[in-house]
Write a protein that holds these residues in place. Structure first.
Motif, mmCIF file in Angstrom:
data_model
loop_
_atom_site.group_PDB
_atom_site.id
_atom_site.type_symbol
_atom_site.label_atom_id
_atom_site.label_comp_id
_atom_site.label_asym_id
_atom_site.label_seq_id
_atom_site.Cartn_x
_atom_site.Cartn_y
_atom_site.Cartn_z
ATOM 1 N N SER A 65 29.862 45.662 54.790
ATOM 2 C CA SER A 65 28.514 46.129 54.465
ATOM 3 C C SER A 65 28.427 46.558 53.003
ATOM 4 C CB SER A 65 28.114 47.295 55.374
ATOM 5 O OG SER A 65 28.048 46.890 56.722
ATOM 6 N N TRP A 66 29.469 47.228 52.552
ATOM 7 C CA TRP A 66 29.520 47.652 51.144
ATOM 8 C C TRP A 66 29.560 46.439 50.221
ATOM 9 C CZ3 TRP A 66 28.378 50.786 47.572
ATOM 10 C CH2 TRP A 66 29.097 50.916 46.385
ATOM 11 N N GLN B 226 28.238 43.481 50.800
ATOM 12 C CA GLN B 226 26.906 42.877 50.769
ATOM 13 C C GLN B 226 25.939 43.726 49.945
ATOM 14 O OE1 GLN B 226 26.491 42.556 55.119
ATOM 15 N NE2 GLN B 226 26.410 40.332 54.887
ATOM 16 N N TRP B 227 26.049 45.050 50.084
ATOM 17 C CA TRP B 227 25.164 45.913 49.295
ATOM 18 C C TRP B 227 25.405 45.739 47.804
ATOM 19 C CZ3 TRP B 227 25.445 49.767 45.680
ATOM 20 C CH2 TRP B 227 24.279 50.514 45.466
ATOM 21 N N ARG B 228 26.666 45.647 47.415
ATOM 22 C CA ARG B 228 26.983 45.478 45.989
ATOM 23 C C ARG B 228 26.450 44.155 45.454
ATOM 24 N NH1 ARG B 228 32.434 45.193 44.575
ATOM 25 N NH2 ARG B 228 32.997 44.694 46.729
ATOM 26 N N LYS C 144 23.789 42.643 46.477
ATOM 27 C CA LYS C 144 22.336 42.729 46.335
ATOM 28 C C LYS C 144 21.906 43.737 45.283
ATOM 29 C CE LYS C 144 21.533 41.510 51.197
ATOM 30 N NZ LYS C 144 21.063 42.000 52.509
ATOM 31 N N ASN C 145 22.802 44.685 44.969
ATOM 32 C CA ASN C 145 22.470 45.732 44.018
ATOM 33 C C ASN C 145 23.553 45.842 42.952
ATOM 34 O OD1 ASN C 145 20.096 47.239 45.587
ATOM 35 N ND2 ASN C 145 21.733 46.799 47.053
ATOM 36 N N ALA D 248 25.789 49.149 41.978
ATOM 37 C CA ALA D 248 27.236 49.129 42.208
ATOM 38 C C ALA D 248 28.005 49.469 40.970
ATOM 39 C CB ALA D 248 27.648 47.749 42.738
#
Length: 455
Positions: A443-444, A446-448, A450-451, A455
């Motif tokens: 999850s981390w 994927q978040w990085r 997208k952001n 990050a």
């Protein structure tokens, strides 16, 4: 609380008990429902008797925990506990037994329960059913789960049903009353039938591990020389549980180590020897490395699979001899031997490069379990070479979602650009992964992606 509110709670409790909803039973009891409420549709018996009759151990446990009286005398002179003994389910009996039965029950009541259990066990469930119903049979028999792990036969005849677990119930009842039944008699109960997952076996094993005297231990291990293989198997199972659950008793740890070493030296059956080595390594007895080295080239792969665990001890560096033996075992023809050798040597800096190379081959092994274990070790390996990453990608075709999760996690740790595709191939994760470190890492990741600025 008004009388109407109390009756409404009790009515909901009766419905929850009938529905077998243990969680609802717990909540209703916490809200103030009467644990001893009776059910008019069941001859005004307390709801605990409904759970006993339904063989619902979970509901029975919640009711007793909430204050239901297992010793309440019923119109026919029985009690809920008496009915639990009569029903022959060790799981239900244990749920209904309650606190301190030896102190709580008078001698007459204790003897009555023992007589009931002994009668069922001595006569046999089928014969007792025929006697009670007057029906000639044959009885219908089905194997059912009793408790979380065990099984027992449930017999039906003439409108009555009973579980044939009275040997286990008798064993547990005797221990609850601190009656020290002779070990030979208990083992005879345990192996009838000769199945490690039957309630008789597990009840006897549980009881004997709690009878922690040296006299009990000596009487059990004396069956090591029995001519019946099942008795020797019970001894091994008893020792294994002692090693895992009880961690051995320091007062006679030396005797147990000597006993197992002597058994290993004499044993000719590969499967039995493997179990002896497993127990020896599990408890990390002194001299376990010497035991492991002695059997490192045994012809039976089941024996060699136990050697890596004997050669390695957490927190203790490998000796040169153990390191050499493990290195040889990483090239063993048996995939599981290789995997276990790799696992045992992963923390050794000198062995790590060789082990990593060895793991690249099990990743393509036809043995699914071997591939799965290779995935776990490769994912968490300190070596970050392209070959390791490529092997992880190959493991994404594994049928087991946990293996795919491990491989995707390993790729994320390596910042591999193929991680996004790996996450897609893991698939949706169901309940139970909310706090899983691997799922959190993905999850981390994927978040990085997208952001990137955040990050």
């Amino acid at each position: 609380m008004t009388e109407e509110a109390e009756e409404a709670l009790d009515s909901r409790l009766r419905s929850a008990v009938r529905a077998g909803d243990a969680e609802a039973v717990r909540v209703l009891l916490e809200e103030g429902a009467d644990p001893n409420t009776v059910d008019a549709d069941a001859d005004c018996l307390p709801v605990l008797c409904l759970a006993v009759a339904a063989y619902d151990a979970a509901v029975a446990e919640k009711l007793v925990w909430g204050g239901a009286d297992p010793d309440r005398v019923l119109p026919d002179g029985t009690t809920p506990l008496w009915r639990a003994v009569d029903g022959g389910s060790p799981a239900v009996f244990s749920a209904v037994l309650g606190e301190e039965p030896r102190l709580r029950l008078p001698e007459e009541a204790r003897e009555r329960l023992l007589t009931l259990a002994r009668g069922w066990y001595g006569t046999g469930a089928a014969e007792e059913l025929r006697r009670r119903t007057g029906a000639p049979g044959p009885e219908a028999t089905v194997r059912v789960q009793d408790g979380e792990y065990d099984w027992v036969d449930q017999l039906s005849l003439g409108g009555l049903a009973v579980r044939a677990g009275h040997g286990a119930v008798l064993t547990l009842l005797e221990w609850a009353f601190r009656i020290l039944t002779p070990v030979d008699e208990l083992i005879a109960r345990a192996v009838d039938p000769p199945d490690e997952d039957h309630v008789n076996w597990t009840a006897v094993r549980w009881t004997l591990t709690r009878r922690s005297s040296f006299e009990t231990w000596s009487a059990v291990v004396a069956h090591r020389h029995d001519s019946a293989p099942v008795n020797r198997r019970f001894v091994l199972d008893y020792l294994y549980v002692r090693a895992v659950v009880c961690a051995g008793d320091s007062s006679y740890r030396k005797q147990e180590a000597q006993f197992l070493a002597a058994w290993a030296a004499e044993e000719t059956d590969g499967g039995t020897l493997a179990k002896v080595l497993e127990i020896y390594a599990e408890d990390e007895f002194p001299g376990h490395e010497a035991i492991g080295l002695r059997y490192a080239d045994h012809p039976d792969p089941r024996v060699r699979r136990e050697v890596p665990y004997a050669l390695s001890t957490h927190g203790v560096p490998l000796t040169p001899a153990a390191r050499a033996a493990l290195l040889t075992l990483t090239r063993d023809p048996d995939a599981r031997v290789r995997i276990r050798a790799c696992e045992a040597g992963m923390t050794d800096d000198d062995l790590l490069p060789e082990i990593t190379r060895a793991l690249l081959f099990p990743a393509e092994d036809p043995d699914a379990d071997a591939r799965g274990m290779a995935a776990v070790m490769l994912a968490n390996s300190r070596i970050r070479t392209p070959a390791v990453a490529d092997a992880l990608v190959a493991l994404l075709d594994h049928d087991d979602q946990i293996v795919r999760l491990e491989t995707a996690y390993g790729l994320a740790l390596r910042e591999d650009p193929r991680t996004d595709d790996a996450i897609d191939r893991v698939g949706p994760l169901g309940p139970g992964f909310e706090h899983d470190h691997r799922a959190s890492a993905l999850s981390w990741w994927q978040w990085r992606r997208k952001n990137p600025a955040g990050a």
